[in-house]
Design an enzyme around this catalytic site. Structure first.
Site, PDB file in Angstrom:
ATOM      1  CG  ASP A   1      -0.133  -0.245   2.518  1.00 32.96           C
ATOM      2  OD1 ASP A   1       1.048  -0.542   2.411  1.00 32.96           O
ATOM      3  OD2 ASP A   1      -0.994  -0.064   3.544  1.00 32.96           O
TER       4      ASP A   1
ATOM      5  CD  GLU B   1      10.258  -0.735  10.743  1.00 32.91           C
ATOM      6  OE1 GLU B   1      10.384  -0.986  12.004  1.00 32.91           O
ATOM      7  OE2 GLU B   1       9.277  -0.249  10.313  1.00 32.91           O
TER       8      GLU B   1
END
Lengths: 372, 372
Positions: free
Chosen positions: B198, B279
């Site tokens: 997205d 991350e």
């Protein structure tokens, strides 16, 4: 409602007066009656005036659109580029041009939305992108997206009528009307399609819609309570509609569910400011008959366009004194903050807002000078 | 918390017993004390056992990821296409290949999301799309999007570990791990980038990230409370981070905010199942130092990627007896209903759900036979 309540209150007051006044002398009675008659008539006049003033807010009748037409909207033609600057694009002139009308409005998601839509349109030969932006001035950042795409384009600043600013107005109508107006004055042939900036469209659909003779229709995914909105086909012809909100519409379809041949765009064609009825009233204004509709997407069996919607990002206000970030050392960071503000993703204020923190080595600092 | 509460209650009970028992005879007292001692020790043991059992749910330490590694995940390599089937694409072999890792999962928006992302990637030369889908089987509709794009691709079915199905699991980790695993076994050089289905990415960024030597970083728009998440640059080097959620992270950046040269992807590199820390822990596992980071996007002054998110569509269940729509007359409509179901935009059930209406000439009908 308030207006009606006011009228009823006046009538009640008048009746009450009639009952109480029986015991007073005739002359005084007559004078009082006359006075109240005048007040009553004035109240009726006031009611009528207020009704007319707020009539368009009811949004039921076509009268609305007529009323709005009288309110001047100052559209601005920002820029028109007729050049196709795309390399390796096969732009055979025997293909009909597609005029892709995109209403848009300034918000944090505007630039990413237009950027990814541009990536789709950049694959399509013979396309002209008409972007009508809901703001009074020509947006520099919107123009940059258009220029970067290399696609021929028309950039219009088309703010919604002042009248609708504070109300539950139908989004995008002013923009589509402005785009239609530009097309009427500048285009003789081609295909017209209304593609919102957050919709998703498959490349296959472009080649199909290019063949539209009058009005073509096709299914739209992610709509309402049925997951799809589409004409129902019987022996290659439209025989009805499958849409979870009939809404007493002749053509219960989505804005993304049809394309129009510009030669069929009559002078009477118009789109009213009636939420939920924009598509239907526009198609009716074309004089369209159900038997004229050309079904596409393999006789309306494939879904090639989707009514995707993007989550609204809450634009933060950051307390940053930009004038204090001077000199070469801090220049890159200052430029990033300016870019974030320019793209409409944060408001920068020197006196109020969230005081942003800076992180270095798992610790947070209040000021740039603490780490830089 | 419950475990701690249980322990405290036991301690309190033990103390209370000590106070009350002073008036009883010595022997009974000693026996009771011994009994309670045993109960206390057992309670402590139970506490320890429960703590160990639920430790991974606390999601604080790296221990979590170690625990999860022991739960087998059955990934399936669905299809690999090494051919670039795009016409007019300049695929000079001196360009480093970009491996674009996209975790995805089945939902009504999945196909439109992947379709519009494919339109972006189709512009990029020398790209290989690694799609890891969060479901146990190879999705036909996902494969169709990949094939249609003409881009070289790897299609993996990588369901999340069973352990995480009912919990607040970090979405996409199983998929990224599966993709990393495929890259480790099949790729020697190139650039690795995690791009969600997205997100929105500007074409400029691809040519920048292609030059990554170790790890490059750049600003990501529409993130958190600052509107942007980015490294802060001082004299061309990263000197800190601008991100509204520091979260005790060494590298407080978004998943879309960095690219990695695959030659730098060490054997120790891994991504844990810790929401919000995927991350950071991945970058730390690479042995990355802040001075090694290569800032891109004009020294982190331009926003070329955005964390756009799509509104979730509530998938409806429609009561339609598909086996009753037989024959040629209704075939197109039956095919549309099947397509809507296949694309995951509605569930079709013959016994329960919304009974859909059909519209014709502004009137609604309950059954196809009424109008067709």
């Amino acid at each position: 409602m308030e207006v009606l309540y006011f009228c009823n209150a006046k009538i009640k007051a008048f009746k009450k007066f009639n009952r109480n006044s029986r015991c007073t002398i005739f002359d005084t009675r007559m004078r009082s009656i006359n006075l109240f008659k005048k007040i009553f008539v004035m109240a009726i006049l006031l009611c009528t005036f207020l009704s007319l003033l707020f009539w368009s807010d009811l949004g039921i009748l076509n009268f609305t659109s007529l009323a709005v037409k009288t309110i001047p909207v100052k559209n601005k033609l920002c820029y028109v580029s007729m050049n196709d600057e795309r390399i390796q694009m096969n732009n055979k002139t025997d293909l009909k041009m597609i005029y892709y009308i995109t209403p848009t409005y300034p918000r944090p998601e505007q630039i990413p939305e237009l950027t990814r839509l541009s990536h789709t349109l950049m694959h399509v030969p013979r396309i002209h992108w008409v972007i009508a932006d809901d703001q009074p001035t020509c947006s520099e950042v919107v123009k940059n997206v258009l220029r970067k795409s290399g696609i021929p384009f028309t950039h219009i600043a088309s703010p919604k009528p002042f009248h609708y600013r504070s109300n539950n107005f139908p989004r995008g109508v002013a923009n589509r009307r402005a785009a239609l107006d530009w097309i009427r004055h500048n285009v003789r042939e081609g295909i017209l399609y209304f593609g919102d900036d957050d919709n998703t469209i498959d490349l296959e659909l472009f080649e199909e819609m290019r063949l539209t003779k009058k009005v073509s229709m096709f299914p739209v995914g992610l709509i309402g309570g049925y997951g799809v909105s589409s004409p129902i086909i019987k022996d290659g012809k439209v025989a009805g509609f499958f849409d979870s909100w009939p809404g007493s519409r002749t053509f219960p379809v989505d804005m993304a569910g049809f394309a129009v041949n510009i030669e069929y765009l009559t002078s009477t064609a118009s789109m009213p400011y009636i939420a939920g009825h924009e598509e239907d009233k526009f198609l009716v204004s074309l004089g369209l008959k159900i038997e004229d509709i050309e079904p596409l997407a393999d006789n309306c069996t494939k879904i090639l366009v989707w009514h995707t919607r993007t989550v609204k990002f809450k634009k933060p206000t950051l307390k940053i004194k930009l004038d204090k970030i001077t000199g070469e050392t801090y220049k890159n960071f200052a430029d990033l903050i300016k870019e974030t503000s320019k793209l409409g993703m944060a408001t920068i204020d020197s006196t109020s807002g969230t005081k942003p923190l800076i992180t270095y080595d798992r610790k947070t600092y209040e000021s740039l000078t603490d780490i830089l």
